[in-house]
Design a protein around this motif. Sequence first.
Motif, PDB file in Angstrom:
ATOM      1  N   PHE B  17      15.267  -1.031   6.810  1.00  0.00           N
ATOM      2  CA  PHE B  17      14.147  -0.922   6.228  1.00  0.00           C
ATOM      3  C   PHE B  17      13.132   0.215   6.539  1.00  0.00           C
ATOM      4  O   PHE B  17      13.322   0.929   7.488  1.00  0.00           O
ATOM      5  CB  PHE B  17      13.653  -2.153   6.760  1.00  0.00           C
ATOM      6  CG  PHE B  17      13.801  -3.544   6.284  1.00  0.00           C
ATOM      7  CD1 PHE B  17      13.845  -4.270   5.354  1.00  0.00           C
ATOM      8  CD2 PHE B  17      14.551  -3.800   7.320  1.00  0.00           C
ATOM      9  CE1 PHE B  17      14.444  -5.075   4.586  1.00  0.00           C
ATOM     10  CE2 PHE B  17      15.280  -5.159   6.429  1.00  0.00           C
ATOM     11  CZ  PHE B  17      15.068  -5.654   5.364  1.00  0.00           C
ATOM     12  N   PHE B  18      12.876   0.348   6.070  1.00  0.00           N
ATOM     13  CA  PHE B  18      11.800   1.565   5.998  1.00  0.00           C
ATOM     14  C   PHE B  18      10.253   1.345   6.010  1.00  0.00           C
ATOM     15  O   PHE B  18       8.940   1.837   6.279  1.00  0.00           O
ATOM     16  CB  PHE B  18      11.307   2.471   4.378  1.00  0.00           C
ATOM     17  CG  PHE B  18      12.371   3.897   4.695  1.00  0.00           C
ATOM     18  CD1 PHE B  18      13.424   4.990   5.823  1.00  0.00           C
ATOM     19  CD2 PHE B  18      13.582   3.126   3.270  1.00  0.00           C
ATOM     20  CE1 PHE B  18      14.330   5.434   5.115  1.00  0.00           C
ATOM     21  CE2 PHE B  18      14.928   3.712   3.466  1.00  0.00           C
ATOM     22  CZ  PHE B  18      15.001   4.941   3.987  1.00  0.00           C
ATOM     23  N   ASP B  19       9.738  -0.299   5.915  1.00  0.00           N
ATOM     24  CA  ASP B  19       8.909  -0.696   5.346  1.00  0.00           C
ATOM     25  C   ASP B  19       9.334  -2.182   6.447  1.00  0.00           C
ATOM     26  O   ASP B  19       9.469  -3.015   6.113  1.00  0.00           O
ATOM     27  CB  ASP B  19       8.442  -0.729   3.823  1.00  0.00           C
ATOM     28  CG  ASP B  19       7.025  -1.591   4.260  1.00  0.00           C
ATOM     29  OD1 ASP B  19       6.720  -2.344   5.428  1.00  0.00           O
ATOM     30  OD2 ASP B  19       6.495  -1.775   2.663  1.00  0.00           O
ATOM     31  N   HIS B  20       8.042  -2.426   7.280  1.00  0.00           N
ATOM     32  CA  HIS B  20       8.448  -3.280   8.157  1.00  0.00           C
ATOM     33  C   HIS B  20       7.757  -5.004   7.115  1.00  0.00           C
ATOM     34  O   HIS B  20       8.010  -5.793   7.890  1.00  0.00           O
ATOM     35  CB  HIS B  20       7.473  -3.433   9.736  1.00  0.00           C
ATOM     36  CG  HIS B  20       5.864  -3.534   9.030  1.00  0.00           C
ATOM     37  ND1 HIS B  20       5.393  -2.823   8.984  1.00  0.00           N
ATOM     38  CD2 HIS B  20       5.492  -4.200  10.060  1.00  0.00           C
ATOM     39  CE1 HIS B  20       3.642  -2.800   9.223  1.00  0.00           C
ATOM     40  NE2 HIS B  20       4.476  -4.340   8.990  1.00  0.00           N
ATOM     41  N   GLU B  21       7.025  -4.301   6.602  1.00  0.00           N
ATOM     42  CA  GLU B  21       6.877  -5.220   5.854  1.00  0.00           C
ATOM     43  C   GLU B  21       7.109  -5.942   4.751  1.00  0.00           C
ATOM     44  O   GLU B  21       7.681  -7.086   4.725  1.00  0.00           O
ATOM     45  CB  GLU B  21       5.096  -5.453   4.651  1.00  0.00           C
ATOM     46  CG  GLU B  21       3.959  -5.154   5.589  1.00  0.00           C
ATOM     47  CD  GLU B  21       2.151  -4.473   5.553  1.00  0.00           C
ATOM     48  OE1 GLU B  21       2.493  -3.915   4.088  1.00  0.00           O
ATOM     49  OE2 GLU B  21       1.795  -5.108   6.135  1.00  0.00           O
ATOM     50  N   LYS B  22       8.375  -5.136   4.282  1.00  0.00           N
ATOM     51  CA  LYS B  22       9.633  -5.936   3.508  1.00  0.00           C
ATOM     52  C   LYS B  22      10.439  -6.062   4.162  1.00  0.00           C
ATOM     53  O   LYS B  22      11.278  -7.601   3.732  1.00  0.00           O
ATOM     54  CB  LYS B  22      10.236  -4.923   2.836  1.00  0.00           C
ATOM     55  CG  LYS B  22       9.677  -3.717   1.967  1.00  0.00           C
ATOM     56  CD  LYS B  22       9.976  -2.722   1.056  1.00  0.00           C
ATOM     57  CE  LYS B  22       9.181  -2.681  -0.189  1.00  0.00           C
ATOM     58  NZ  LYS B  22       9.474  -1.165  -0.867  1.00  0.00           N
TER      59      LYS B  22
END
Lengths: 114, 181
Positions: B17-22
Motif C-alpha cells: 500500500f502507498f497509503d495507510h488509510e487504504k
Amino acid sequence: MESRDAQPLTEAAYYILLSLHEPRHGYGIMQFVREMSRERVNLGPGTLYGALKNMTEKGWIEPANAETDGRRKEYVITGLGRETAAAELERLRELVSGGLEIMGRNRDERRRAD
Amino acid sequence: MSGGERIKKEIKRIRWFFDHEKEEAWLNEMAGAGWNLTRMYARRYAFERGTPGEYRYGMLLLDAAPMLSRGAREQLGFVQGGGAQYVTRCLRWAYFRRRADEGVFRLYTDRSSQAANYRKAALTAGLLGVGNAALAAGSAARGTADTLTLLGAAVSLPFLWMMFVYISKIRRVKRESGLYE
C-alpha cells in the motif's frame, strides 16, 4: 517567558488542560473529556499522546509520577498551563458575549415582530 | 469431516500500500468478513478466522522504532492504555484493534494530529526515496552504474510516490482546516 500562545486553543487542548487540574493518566483524560463534553468530544489515543507531548514541551503540563509505562503515566497542569486555560476561557467568554449581543438581539426583534 | 470440508482457520495475503488509510480500510474489510489480522511481516499479512465485524483496526506511525527508543515504547503502552489492543508492528507502523461494539475506533480525532501523522509518514518515505535515489545517482555519475544502481533507483520510486501521496493529504487537511478545527 510568554504566558501563552497568541493563537486560540483547539477544543481538545482546552479540555485536556481542564482535565489536568488534578493528576490523570491517558485513559482518565479521555473519559473526563468524553463526560464533560456530553460524549461529543472523543479523543483518539494517537491524538492525545501527541497533544500531551506538545503540552509538556511547552511547559503547560508535567508528569505527576515517575512512571515510564505509558499506560500508568500521569500528568498534571502547571502554573503556565493554568494561565493558558484561563486566557482561553476569557476568549470564549468574549465569543459568547458577542454572539449573544448580535444573535440574541435579532431573536428579540423577531419575537417583537411576531 | 473430510479434508475438503475443513474450514480454514488462517490465511495469508501479500499486499503493498502507498497509503495507510487504504491499508486500514482493507484490514477492516477483512475483519468485516471475519478475517482478523494477527501478524504482519515484510508485507505478508496473516489473518485468523473470527466473528465477522468483531473488531475495527487502526494504524499509527510510531515516533521511532520501539527497540531503539524508550519514548516509542511509552507511546505503544499509552495507546494500549487508551483502550486499543496492540496487534502487530512492521518497522515503525503499529497495528491496533478494538472491539467494534465499544464504539467508533479512531486513533486520530482531529486535523492537526492527523496532519502530524501524515508529515511523519511523508518524511519517512521521503528519506528512503531520496536516499536511494541519491545513491543511485551518485554511482551513475561516477560511471559505475551497475545492477545495484538500477536497484537503488527502482527502490526509490515507490517511496517517492508515497511521499507525494502524503504531501497531497497534508495539503487537503490544510485546506479543510481554514474554517473548522
